[in-house]
Design an enzyme around this catalytic site. Sequence first.
Site, PDB file in Angstrom:
ATOM      1  N   GLY A  10       0.983  -1.225   0.079  1.00 50.95           N
ATOM      2  CA  GLY A  10       0.031   0.012  -0.031  1.00 50.95           C
ATOM      3  C   GLY A  10       0.889   1.400   0.258  1.00 50.95           C
ATOM      4  N   GLY A  12      -0.518   4.415  -0.118  1.00 50.37           N
ATOM      5  CA  GLY A  12      -1.092   5.684   0.140  1.00 50.37           C
ATOM      6  C   GLY A  12      -0.358   6.332   1.331  1.00 50.37           C
ATOM      7  N   ALA A  14      -0.418   6.055   4.601  1.00 48.15           N
ATOM      8  CA  ALA A  14       0.046   5.148   5.705  1.00 48.15           C
ATOM      9  C   ALA A  14       1.225   4.595   4.888  1.00 48.15           C
ATOM     10  CB  ALA A  14      -1.068   4.205   6.253  1.00 48.15           C
ATOM     11  N   GLY A  15       1.246   4.109   4.082  1.00 51.01           N
ATOM     12  CA  GLY A  15       2.264   3.263   3.356  1.00 51.01           C
ATOM     13  C   GLY A  15       3.586   3.974   3.212  1.00 51.01           C
ATOM     14  N   PHE A 113     -14.170  21.619  12.319  1.00 52.22           N
ATOM     15  CA  PHE A 113     -14.571  20.452  11.811  1.00 52.22           C
ATOM     16  C   PHE A 113     -15.590  19.790  12.771  1.00 52.22           C
ATOM     17  CE2 PHE A 113     -13.295  17.445   8.507  1.00 52.22           C
ATOM     18  CZ  PHE A 113     -13.051  18.390   7.354  1.00 52.22           C
ATOM     19  N   ASP A 210      -8.524  -5.412   0.626  1.00 53.70           N
ATOM     20  CA  ASP A 210      -7.773  -6.283   0.419  1.00 53.70           C
ATOM     21  C   ASP A 210      -6.930  -6.648   1.616  1.00 53.70           C
ATOM     22  OD1 ASP A 210      -8.636  -5.381  -2.091  1.00 53.70           O
ATOM     23  OD2 ASP A 210      -6.825  -5.405  -3.317  1.00 53.70           O
ATOM     24  N   GLN A 229     -18.707   4.138   8.790  1.00 50.20           N
ATOM     25  CA  GLN A 229     -19.007   5.462   9.051  1.00 50.20           C
ATOM     26  C   GLN A 229     -19.858   5.955   7.564  1.00 50.20           C
ATOM     27  OE1 GLN A 229     -16.208   8.852   8.954  1.00 50.20           O
ATOM     28  NE2 GLN A 229     -17.091   8.917  10.846  1.00 50.20           N
ATOM     29  N   HIS A 231     -20.934   9.233   5.887  1.00 53.27           N
ATOM     30  CA  HIS A 231     -20.879  10.621   6.063  1.00 53.27           C
ATOM     31  C   HIS A 231     -21.757  11.538   5.792  1.00 53.27           C
ATOM     32  CE1 HIS A 231     -19.029  14.782   4.746  1.00 53.27           C
ATOM     33  NE2 HIS A 231     -17.775  14.240   5.143  1.00 53.27           N
ATOM     34  N   LEU A 241     -18.395  12.847  -2.333  1.00 51.20           N
ATOM     35  CA  LEU A 241     -18.379  13.459  -1.024  1.00 51.20           C
ATOM     36  C   LEU A 241     -18.401  14.945  -1.365  1.00 51.20           C
ATOM     37  CD1 LEU A 241     -17.686  12.973   1.979  1.00 51.20           C
ATOM     38  CD2 LEU A 241     -15.441  13.747   1.438  1.00 51.20           C
ATOM     39  N   THR A 243     -16.973  17.805   1.143  1.00 46.13           N
ATOM     40  CA  THR A 243     -16.289  17.597   2.490  1.00 46.13           C
ATOM     41  C   THR A 243     -16.796  18.365   3.454  1.00 46.13           C
ATOM     42  OG1 THR A 243     -14.192  18.474   3.358  1.00 46.13           O
ATOM     43  CG2 THR A 243     -15.101  19.725   1.720  1.00 46.13           C
ATOM     44  N   GLU A 244     -16.651  17.706   4.838  1.00 46.06           N
ATOM     45  CA  GLU A 244     -17.049  18.442   5.787  1.00 46.06           C
ATOM     46  C   GLU A 244     -16.393  19.780   6.046  1.00 46.06           C
ATOM     47  OE1 GLU A 244     -17.608  15.596   9.354  1.00 46.06           O
ATOM     48  OE2 GLU A 244     -16.415  16.853  10.500  1.00 46.06           O
ATOM     49  N   ARG A 275     -20.125  13.003  12.865  1.00 43.86           N
ATOM     50  CA  ARG A 275     -20.717  12.337  11.725  1.00 43.86           C
ATOM     51  C   ARG A 275     -21.806  11.438  12.161  1.00 43.86           C
ATOM     52  NH1 ARG A 275     -15.277  11.667   8.092  1.00 43.86           N
ATOM     53  NH2 ARG A 275     -15.040  14.065   7.605  1.00 43.86           N
ATOM     54  N   HIS A 342     -18.796   5.864   3.969  1.00 42.32           N
ATOM     55  CA  HIS A 342     -17.464   6.643   3.812  1.00 42.32           C
ATOM     56  C   HIS A 342     -16.271   6.311   4.122  1.00 42.32           C
ATOM     57  CE1 HIS A 342     -15.157  10.436   3.410  1.00 42.32           C
ATOM     58  NE2 HIS A 342     -14.995  10.646   4.682  1.00 42.32           N
ATOM     59  N   ARG A 377     -15.575   7.848  13.765  1.00 35.62           N
ATOM     60  CA  ARG A 377     -14.269   8.608  13.541  1.00 35.62           C
ATOM     61  C   ARG A 377     -14.697  10.248  13.261  1.00 35.62           C
ATOM     62  NH1 ARG A 377     -11.726  10.967   8.980  1.00 35.62           N
ATOM     63  NH2 ARG A 377     -12.941   9.828   7.359  1.00 35.62           N
ATOM     64  N   LEU A 383      -6.299  11.184   8.382  1.00 39.27           N
ATOM     65  CA  LEU A 383      -4.879  11.525   7.941  1.00 39.27           C
ATOM     66  C   LEU A 383      -4.111  11.478   8.900  1.00 39.27           C
ATOM     67  CD1 LEU A 383      -6.091  14.240   5.185  1.00 39.27           C
ATOM     68  CD2 LEU A 383      -5.855  11.778   4.652  1.00 39.27           C
TER      69      LEU A 383
HETATM   70  C1  LIG Z   1     -13.693  11.448  -0.644  1.00 43.84           C
HETATM   71  C2  LIG Z   1     -12.754  11.326   0.578  1.00 43.84           C
HETATM   72  C3  LIG Z   1     -12.478  12.412   1.459  1.00 43.84           C
HETATM   73  C4  LIG Z   1     -11.751  12.294   2.432  1.00 43.84           C
HETATM   74  N1  LIG Z   1     -11.284  13.472   3.080  1.00 43.84           N
HETATM   75  C5  LIG Z   1     -10.614  13.122   4.338  1.00 43.84           C
HETATM   76  C6  LIG Z   1     -10.105  14.281   4.993  1.00 43.84           C
HETATM   77  O1  LIG Z   1     -10.365  15.396   4.659  1.00 43.84           O
HETATM   78  N2  LIG Z   1      -9.348  14.145   6.475  1.00 43.84           N
HETATM   79  C7  LIG Z   1      -9.051  12.915   6.880  1.00 43.84           C
HETATM   80  O2  LIG Z   1      -8.504  12.677   7.953  1.00 43.84           O
HETATM   81  N3  LIG Z   1      -9.613  11.897   6.002  1.00 43.84           N
HETATM   82  C8  LIG Z   1     -10.303  11.893   5.015  1.00 43.84           C
HETATM   83  N4  LIG Z   1     -10.792  10.744   4.199  1.00 43.84           N
HETATM   84  C9  LIG Z   1     -10.202   9.516   4.628  1.00 43.84           C
HETATM   85  C10 LIG Z   1      -8.813   9.167   4.263  1.00 43.84           C
HETATM   86  O3  LIG Z   1      -8.723  10.019   2.993  1.00 43.84           O
HETATM   87  C11 LIG Z   1      -8.470   7.874   4.527  1.00 43.84           C
HETATM   88  O4  LIG Z   1      -9.058   7.134   5.403  1.00 43.84           O
HETATM   89  C12 LIG Z   1      -7.025   7.533   4.041  1.00 43.84           C
HETATM   90  O5  LIG Z   1      -6.301   8.566   2.938  1.00 43.84           O
HETATM   91  C13 LIG Z   1      -6.801   6.108   3.933  1.00 43.84           C
HETATM   92  O6  LIG Z   1      -5.340   6.278   3.596  1.00 43.84           O
HETATM   93  P1  LIG Z   1      -4.391   4.694   3.587  1.00 43.84           P
HETATM   94  O7  LIG Z   1      -2.877   4.974   3.605  1.00 43.84           O
HETATM   95  O8  LIG Z   1      -4.720   4.049   4.746  1.00 43.84           O
HETATM   96  O9  LIG Z   1      -4.936   3.998   2.444  1.00 43.84           O
HETATM   97  P2  LIG Z   1      -5.159   4.422   0.891  1.00 43.84           P
HETATM   98  O10 LIG Z   1      -4.686   5.818   0.659  1.00 43.84           O
HETATM   99  O11 LIG Z   1      -6.513   4.036   0.485  1.00 43.84           O
HETATM  100  O12 LIG Z   1      -4.048   3.644   0.156  1.00 43.84           O
HETATM  101  C14 LIG Z   1      -4.376   2.102  -0.157  1.00 43.84           C
HETATM  102  C15 LIG Z   1      -2.967   1.547  -0.751  1.00 43.84           C
HETATM  103  O13 LIG Z   1      -3.047  -0.116  -0.757  1.00 43.84           O
HETATM  104  C16 LIG Z   1      -2.698  -0.365  -1.964  1.00 43.84           C
HETATM  105  N5  LIG Z   1      -3.411  -1.571  -2.128  1.00 43.84           N
HETATM  106  C17 LIG Z   1      -4.585  -2.114  -1.693  1.00 43.84           C
HETATM  107  N6  LIG Z   1      -4.848  -3.323  -2.010  1.00 43.84           N
HETATM  108  C18 LIG Z   1      -3.829  -3.743  -2.649  1.00 43.84           C
HETATM  109  C19 LIG Z   1      -3.359  -5.051  -3.045  1.00 43.84           C
HETATM  110  N7  LIG Z   1      -4.034  -6.008  -3.184  1.00 43.84           N
HETATM  111  N8  LIG Z   1      -1.973  -5.085  -3.616  1.00 43.84           N
HETATM  112  C20 LIG Z   1      -1.063  -4.010  -3.745  1.00 43.84           C
HETATM  113  N9  LIG Z   1      -1.664  -2.888  -3.348  1.00 43.84           N
HETATM  114  C21 LIG Z   1      -2.606  -2.698  -2.724  1.00 43.84           C
HETATM  115  C22 LIG Z   1      -3.338   0.719  -3.063  1.00 43.84           C
HETATM  116  O14 LIG Z   1      -3.055   0.584  -4.361  1.00 43.84           O
HETATM  117  C23 LIG Z   1      -2.922   1.803  -2.249  1.00 43.84           C
HETATM  118  O15 LIG Z   1      -1.688   2.215  -2.490  1.00 43.84           O
HETATM  119  C24 LIG Z   1     -11.266  11.014   3.189  1.00 43.84           C
HETATM  120  C25 LIG Z   1     -11.920   9.855   2.336  1.00 43.84           C
HETATM  121  C26 LIG Z   1     -12.618  10.088   1.058  1.00 43.84           C
HETATM  122  C27 LIG Z   1     -13.146   8.752   0.401  1.00 43.84           C
END
Ligand SMILES: Cc1cc2nc3c(=O)[nH]c(=O)nc-3n(C[C@H](O)[C@H](O)[C@H](O)COP(=O)(O)OP(=O)(O)OC[C@H]3O[C@@H](n4cnc5c(N)ncnc54)[C@H](O)[C@@H]3O)c2cc1C
Length: 564
Positions: A10, A12, A14-15, A113, A210, A229, A231, A241, A243-244, A275, A342, A377, A383
């Site tokens: 992953g 994103g 976190a990763g 918020f 996954d 959750q 939203h 969405l 945004t809030e 929320r 959400h 949450r 984030l």
């Molecule tokens: C529209 C929207 C707006 C939001 N706004 C906010 C905000 O303003 N503030 C806030 O705090 N939160 C917000 N959130 C929530 C927040 O964005 C997410 O909870 C957070 O970004 C998740 O990050 P992550 O790193 O955990 O996962 P993600 O960013 O979802 O990354 C997941 C990663 O895992 C990889 N992956 C998944 N499965 C596999 C697999 N089988 N093999 C290889 N790779 C895989 C994907 O490719 C990706 O790179 C929002 C969410 C949404 C949907």
Amino acid sequence: MPAHDVLIIGAGLAGQRAALAAAERGASVAIMSKVHPVRSHSVAAAGGINAAISVDDDWRSHAYDTVKGSDFLGDQDAIEVMCSEAPAEVMHLEHIGVTFHRNDKGEMDLRAFGGASMKRTAYVADITGQALLHVLYEQLMKHHETVERYEEWFTTSLLTDASGRCCGVIAREVRSGRMEIFTAKNVILACGGAGQAYKPTTNGLIVTGDGISLAYRSGAPLMDMEMVQYHPTCLVETGMLITEGARGEGAHLLNANGERFMEKSAPNKMELASRDVVSRAEQIEINEGRGVGPDGAGIYLDVTVVPRKRTLEALREIVNLGRDFAGVDITREPIMIRPGQHYIMGGVKTDIDGLTPIEGLYAAGEVACVSVHGGNRLGANSLLDTLIFGRRSGEHAAARAAAMPMPDLDANAQLQRDSDEIDAIIARPRDGRRVSEIKNELGEEMNKHAAVFREEAGLQEALQTIHRLREETGRAWIDDKGTVFNQDVLGALELGFMIDCAETTVVAALERKESRGAQYRTDYPERNDEEWLKHIDITLSDGAPEVSYSPVTFTQWQPEVRKY
Ligand SMILES: Cc1cc2nc3c(=O)[nH]c(=O)nc-3n(C[C@H](O)[C@H](O)[C@H](O)COP(=O)(O)OP(=O)(O)OC[C@H]3O[C@@H](n4cnc5c(N)ncnc54)[C@H](O)[C@@H]3O)c2cc1C
């Protein structure tokens, strides 16, 4: 065969944060993602990130708001870690190049918020996730000598040795279809949430649970899975969405009579209650016939009360979204919204360093359940969760790697099993249902029975449907028979992951016979601390979900009646 100290699944927030932290500690790191890293779903995050950085604020106030927001189900040791480390993390982001919005005095600006007792959300207009993700990716480039990037590789299973330790993964290169064994001293799951198990959802097509399922199938417990959750402000047709941040800037919610109905359920915080509270209040208005729109299925979000100049500056993406997807200029007229799926508070159970009960396996971000969000949450805390626990997981895994040899495992049999499974999906005759049909039915069923309001009969019906859909998934067919960018076959694998997430969500929702946070049982409408102030854990046992409980960690805040 690739081998790494720390392998992160992953890319994103976190990763990437985990990868940087592990690399900075000298580990050999790899980060794998099924899409290009900056297309990870974190890019969609809009409104901002919480941290008590104002001189008038204190991390304990942030922590208390988070505990209250969680309906006292959040683990307070983890919440203390997240909130106390937040200011330094946000300042670090600023120092590495995130262009946070500034006020007239040149200080970092903060917006209001939901559920927060003061303004503490730092933001970059309404593209905060994109701003953070791109800056972290730049940093990752800087570490190109120590961080290997496997971009567009799809993890199909986790590898565990005879003693149950996690020691790598099997993955498929999306571009070519090639299968590969990856050995690792530690694996960090950072795979995001499971929103696509619902329809509609604010989550992108790649958010398919996954990581939650991969961990569950390897024997790791899941926690708080019933807590999903909704939203309060999603477009009625598409579920996209708003945004809030819009309510943070002062937007109102109105029913068909033009009333600000939040006065009834949250007279102090109004639209900025947490929320779960706002979504329930909206759903009550809709259910009781005070909704807006042709069939009364919506609520008005009135952004026109925010000065137009401010909307165009701080909410510019939702101005575009309103125009492009609802045909509404939100600076001049109210837009119709409703509650929509959400975020998933539950996930892979971890400690405050991201460690799961499986040795060598970590989880961070939305895939994980630390649990900092408990029953609900707070907006802009996700984030923060991704970054704090991503970093801590990376640091811990790097330290652990330094003290151990590379695992020596013959994983050829597992590689063959995963390859055979994929070949079998591709070879299926067209006599079952399409993968996409099953996915749609799953999502609609979850949205019907495991949404804002739940009750026994509906949840039982959902469980029966999920069992049938699991069986049908085993015969579901796809169109693409090729190897190059075969997204069809990956979609079939993702459907299996989503079925696991949906099943564990419904099992946990049936188990929790009370109303707390996002779980509102119409047949058990009260919060019941005596019997249910505990986490529900779910483990895969003999092919079926097995329920157990674990205690909530308390440090300084005792449960109290939750009012906004
Ligand atoms: C529209 C929207 C707006 C939001 N706004 C906010 C905000 O303003 N503030 C806030 O705090 N939160 C917000 N959130 C929530 C927040 O964005 C997410 O909870 C957070 O970004 C998740 O990050 P992550 O790193 O955990 O996962 P993600 O960013 O979802 O990354 C997941 C990663 O895992 C990889 N992956 C998944 N499965 C596999 C697999 N089988 N093999 C290889 N790779 C895989 C994907 O490719 C990706 O790179 C929002 C969410 C949404 C949907």
